[in-house]
Design an enzyme around this catalytic site. Structure first.
Site, short mmCIF file in Angstrom:
data_model
loop_
_atom_site.label_atom_id
_atom_site.label_comp_id
_atom_site.label_asym_id
_atom_site.label_seq_id
_atom_site.Cartn_x
_atom_site.Cartn_y
_atom_site.Cartn_z
N GLU A 119 0.80 -1.15 0.16
CA GLU A 119 0.17 -0.02 0.00
C GLU A 119 0.91 1.36 -0.07
OE1 GLU A 119 -2.04 0.25 3.76
OE2 GLU A 119 -3.49 1.84 2.80
N LYS A 169 -8.90 2.55 -2.37
CA LYS A 169 -9.19 1.89 -1.12
C LYS A 169 -10.68 2.52 -0.79
CE LYS A 169 -7.03 1.36 3.42
NZ LYS A 169 -5.94 1.75 4.27
N TYR A 227 -8.82 4.56 13.44
CA TYR A 227 -8.53 4.39 14.67
C TYR A 227 -7.11 3.97 15.16
CZ TYR A 227 -8.52 -0.38 12.85
OH TYR A 227 -8.57 -1.44 11.77
N CYS A 280 -5.38 -3.22 1.80
CA CYS A 280 -5.26 -3.11 3.03
C CYS A 280 -6.60 -3.34 3.61
CB CYS A 280 -4.22 -1.94 3.69
SG CYS A 280 -3.77 -2.38 5.30
N SER A 335 0.61 -2.90 7.01
CA SER A 335 -0.12 -3.16 8.35
C SER A 335 0.84 -3.45 9.58
CB SER A 335 -1.01 -4.46 8.20
OG SER A 335 -1.35 -5.26 9.32
N GLY A 369 21.78 7.74 29.59
CA GLY A 369 22.26 7.52 30.79
C GLY A 369 22.20 6.06 31.48
N LEU A 370 23.41 5.69 32.04
CA LEU A 370 23.17 4.16 32.34
C LEU A 370 23.36 4.35 34.09
CD1 LEU A 370 25.86 2.32 30.48
CD2 LEU A 370 23.39 2.50 29.96
N GLY A 397 20.07 0.45 36.48
CA GLY A 397 18.95 -0.20 36.62
C GLY A 397 18.42 -0.91 35.22
N SER A 436 17.30 1.36 31.75
CA SER A 436 18.36 2.13 31.03
C SER A 436 19.43 0.88 30.50
CB SER A 436 19.35 2.94 31.72
OG SER A 436 19.85 2.30 32.68
N GLU A 474 5.61 2.67 34.21
CA GLU A 474 5.96 3.90 34.63
C GLU A 474 5.32 5.22 34.12
OE1 GLU A 474 9.72 2.00 37.19
OE2 GLU A 474 10.23 3.64 35.79
#
Lengths: 676, 676
Positions: free
Chosen positions: B77, B149, B155, B198, B235, B361-362, B365, B368, B496
């Site tokens: 497409e 099409k 959506y 599609c 898709s 940044g490391l 944790g 990262s 988070e």
């Protein structure tokens, strides 16, 4: 009939304050409207998703309309849910269930007055999207009928089509269809009213050169000869839109010889500011009533007797109704609308989010100055804190201009030098850069495809500039962290955002961006307008308006003075006309090259100069797409914008060739078919 | 027939490298395909808006297909424009003009092989939106026909309906209709092919419980008895989508007893990653060919002779084809897909934007760490710089874990202590806060509606935490400023972000966010998967996976140790199931309360505890909406997301009552009609 409007104004005031309307007022109104044909127009400001709040507001006006005996009371599109609710209804269907429960509660309190209330309806058919954008007719304690929106806009800030099903029928469906089974053999009218929802009236093939949809719901309604056309709307303000709307509604009512009553939402939802300005046209297309702009208002009209009061448009807008859509630096006729659009945008964002205070950096430049005035007017001067954060480059004039402005506005003010932060950050960063340089070259050498540390004069380092801007943002976000209900303000303007002339995590960072859709040349006119039209005159020091814009982040090596923005970019007059032509006329690079700009009428520029500026424009715009995508919420003001709720362009499309190529180039590039 | 696939693989390799395909290969293929019925499937990765680049890629496959004498070659497409192009075509119609010119250029190079190429077509009718999403049939040097099409998705990440007109007819229209006049009395087929675009094949009323549209273009095509159904697609990949797609295409081909050839785009556009995995089903619904996932590939199939090769799905996905859509902590079957989705997302974002290097940044944790692995794999370890930026709270373990990780990955690494920046910033901010406090109270007292400086234990100050996160971002953006073609990476994860547990201008700031759609519990499984499945095993130190997540920004006063995220939020297992249920089952607060969570099966929790966590979830989610709106581009991975290109909720809707109310409450709130 002056009596009617005086009485309504008095009652409206009480209703707005949620106070009891005096019995004498009610009986006075009752007497007037008892002859029949009187309709209430409730131009309300709902909060998207806060259904209880919206329902109580609607109930207030329903009860009052019942009390005085109006024929009907009309509310805006999706009044009960608030418009736009966007994808929320898809992820959280509970809120649609809730809005149906509250709708039934509203039906319960109705008596003889017909209440026309927008809500989100489930589509219980096994086909189509899950919801309808609907309006309910409530009367005598029950839902009497349902009208479903047929034409669902999906352009600019509109996304109705995402989770709403377009209705295949126009007009009223029986109450038992709640949930979505359409009847085709019933009357489309309720009590002679031909009711439609917003976009449904924006598709007249005789009025528009190009219509977006294949059906015209108004024409369907008109076949049944309604006594009145009613449209429930949530239509945002935009530059030049009032002109279009007025002409269109006038055209429709006179074409069909039927009066047209149009109720629009007021208030703002994130980036979108609705102007209210509800109105009625009589059956000859004459405007007979118009509500205030950007305010909640309850009006009473009699469309058949041509009874109504016309409140003024925002100042200057009447004049612009006859203006052509051409680029001009004469912004005067749009400045009060601009002001009210932004003030409402700020006020509603803060109120609806539960925020009360704002902090912003005052640089003594035009952008932060205009933002400070707007924030003070929207939130009250005691709720605004201006912080001057001078660096080594900041001139004494800038510092004193900032302080003078704060004093004139009566906002809180303090100075917080950023020198020590800049020094520490610079030292830390230089250490870090040294370590990174051991592994990485700074500059990209496109001839070898490798990175090198050989100095490269093409791209100057913006690190020192950005450290300043980011240190300032660190201060402002710190205040936001430490002081409740307070957010920092991003002061970027439209012209500079187009050019990516704004620092990530710096001046473009904030909880809200008041002027992100105002081009720089308009801001100059706006500053003068503010000085003339606010209660306190000349709050903005003349020096700030006269100063050439520049971020005071770097020194121009040629002049030894702070770099001026127009040196880094191009003349703002020229830049703003490019933006306007791209947004409003969809002109291409080559068309822009051919067009004579307003700037060129009084400044001779060579074709080379023009090409250089156009090239710079497209180059900078292409790499600004990322910045547009992370901009904080702002208020859409102009006819078109780069606000991400309004305009979406893939960031990775930065390689678009806006100049185009010729056929010879194409044929050479693709070669020929070796088999042919 | 093994020969065919071996030859095609060899040729494909050359084509991918833009090298000349050996004459012997060509003649070998020529011999095989000369019996007829062979079709090329060009699963390409176009760049949205870069028409010249896309056209040259398409031309390469057209020429090759001609050379070996294929019946046809099929592209995805909008192959020529790149999908999605979004609103760009509205603002810059020049690029549509250009894509028509290049399409004609492509037609020029065709001979006997039919090329089926997606492009944007102008709609020159006076009604409807300005463009069609079309496919052209090119042959013998000319455009032979156009397919438009019909079903335009609007959506999630799809916005086709914004500026595209849905076609009222299915199948092929004559070439002279370029521009949009539909003929209704012509054959819908071209040379026996029933071609659709599609979404046109995603509306079978027997397969889906609910269909979104009122027509089924495939059914229209089938009426004319095509020998082959062809669908040109773009898709994107999503969790569990392969299952749905496979079942649906299998259903359609066996229902109509017609083979189905499906060509999908690969590559990524900003937030959206397309998985390719083009395939063919025979007339009994058996899968007979399937291309690789997340790679460009040229395949040759013969749908009539059931000739094709089935390449494996990403590992584990075959297994999940039979899995129910239920929440589970068993992520294994989706981890290779997750990996490839994100790697492609990073790689294409960087390549298409002209970026080459990343800095992050490391912290030692999990977030990262996983980001570092992904960036190293996507860009090459030499193009990634990890910076450990310890503060006074950072443990020695975190520092050594970060360094060990960097060594294992072979990425560049350095340490840059932020202590002096924190000290300077804290000092500057405390000075500033003192000045602000003279005018403003820090805390909001809701009982008086006033601000006060009386300490308030309800809301702890996040200022010290945020100073750390923002200082780190300042370092990373500094490197981005100073070192060419380099952007910082935002390391926030989905769990988070849902909770707003991320610092504005801190860890949530960056040029790209690789794991923004990966929930925390999946990240743990993902880390173990990376350790097991990457070439270098166990690059992630076990200590990092075993550690309880926490931002190491503050000390927990109760334990004296750094605060753990689950203390501030709730157990991740519980949190991730709420998210999954809201996104996938649209469950409400009360439904969640009733459901037994996986977490509850092995942890007894009281109703009060569950209520507390649910309340916290909805409260935090409601105020996280602003943060979602300013998130950098990321990759959508799960079935649903909070990515702003996928899900839109007004920021001001933070007052939504997700619990709902009962009818008694409604009736009491609205009162009764005083007239009734």
């Amino acid at each position: 009939m002056n009596d009617l409007f005086e009485l309504v104004e008095l009652a409206d005031k009480k209703l707005l304050e949620n106070e009891k309307v005096d019995a004498s007022l009610i009986s006075g109104l009752k007497t007037i409207v008892s002859s029949g044909g009187y309709i209430g127009m409730a131009q309300i400001n709902p909060t998207a998703g806060n259904i209880e709040y919206n329902a109580k507001k609607i109930a207030k006006y329903i009860k009052f309309s019942e009390q005085i005996g109006l024929d009907a009371v009309v509310f805006p599109e999706l009044a009960l849910m608030g418009y736009p609710i966007e994808d929320t209804i898809d992820r959280h269907p509970i809120i649609v269930e809730e809005n149906i429960k509250w709708l039934k509660g509203l039906a319960d309190i109705t008596g003889n007055t017909t209440a026309i209330v927008g809500f989100v309806e489930f589509n219980k058919n096994s086909k189509g999207k899950k919801y309808y954008n609907s309006v309910a007719v409530l009367k005598n304690g029950a839902i009497q009928g349902i009208i479903r929106k047929s034409l669902l806009p999906a352009y600019s800030e509109f996304n109705d089509y995402r989770y709403m099903e377009p209705s295949s029928v126009s007009g009223v469906q029986p109450a038992e269809t709640l949930g979505g089974i359409n009847f085709t053999d019933c009357s489309k009218l309720y009590d002679g009213y031909g009711i439609s929802v917003c976009e449904d009236c924006w598709n007249d093939g005789q009025f528009f050169q190009r219509t977006l949809y294949n059906t015209n719901p108004i024409e369907e309604l008109v076949k049944e000869k309604p006594k009145l056309l009613i449209n429930c709307s949530a239509s945002p303000t935009r530059a030049k839109k009032e002109q279009l709307k007025h002409n269109m509604l006038k055209f429709i009512s006179s074409k069909y010889k039927i009066p047209f009553l149009y109720v629009n939402q007021t208030g703002a939802t994130d980036n979108v500011s609705f102007d209210g300005t509800s109105r009625v046209y009589d059956s000859d297309g004459n405007l007979i009533a118009r509500a205030k702009s950007f305010e909640e208002q309850f009006m009473i009209v009699n469309p058949y007797k041509k009874t109504g009061k016309i409140y003024p448009l925002t100042k200057g807008l009447e004049k612009s109704l006859t203006e052509q859509k051409v680029f001009t630096l004469e912004y005067e006729s749009d400045l009060e609308r601009t002001y009210k659009t932004i003030i409402q945008g700020i006020r509603d964002y803060f109120a609806k989010c539960g925020l009360k205070r704002a902090v912003l950096g005052l640089s003594g430049g035009l952008d932060s100055t205009v933002c400070a005035v707007l924030m003070a007017d929207a939130l009250g001067c005691e709720n605004v804190f201006g912080v001057s954060m001078p660096s080594h480059i900041t001139s004494n004039e800038s510092r004193s201009d900032a302080e003078e402005l704060a004093n004139n506005l009566g906002i809180n003010f303090t100075e917080a030098p950023i020198r020590s932060m800049i020094d520490t950050t610079t030292e830390c960063l230089n250490n870090l850069f040294g370590k990174v340089e051991e592994k990485w070259g700074k500059y990209y050498d496109s001839s070898t495809g490798a990175f090198t540390n050989k100095p490269n004069n093409i791209y100057p380092s913006f690190t020192p500039d950005n450290i300043q801007a980011r240190s300032r943002a660190m201060f402002l976000w710190g205040i936001s962290n430490e002081f409740a209900s307070c957010i920092p303000i991003a002061t970027s303007d439209k012209s500079e955002l187009y050019m990516g002339y704004a620092t990530i995590n710096g001046d473009m960072s904030g909880g809200f961006a008041p002027i992100a859709d105002v081009p720089k040349t308009k801001l100059f006119a706006f500053a003068r307008w503010l000085n003339k039209n606010r209660e306190v005159k000349n709050a903005i020091p003349e020096a700030i308006i006269l100063k050439k814009p520049g971020a005071e982040l770097a020194i121009n090596p040629k002049t030894g003075k702070p770099l001026i923005a127009e040196d880094a970019l191009m003349p703002y007059e020229f830049l703003d006309e490019i933006i306007w032509r791209i947004e409003n006329k969809n002109e291409s690079y080559n068309e822009l090259l051919k067009t004579e700009f307003v700037y060129e009428k009084h400044n001779k520029i060579s074709r080379e100069q023009k090409t250089e500026w156009l090239d710079k424009f497209y180059r900078r715009m292409s790499t600004a797409l990322y910045k547009w995508s992370i901009m904080p919420p702002s208020v859409i003001v102009e006819a078109r914008s780069i606000n991400k709720c309004d305009y979406r362009q893939p960031i990775i499309s930065s390689k678009i060739n806006y100049k185009g190529v010729n056929e010879k180039y194409i044929n050479e590039s693709l070669g020929s078919n070796s088999n042919a």
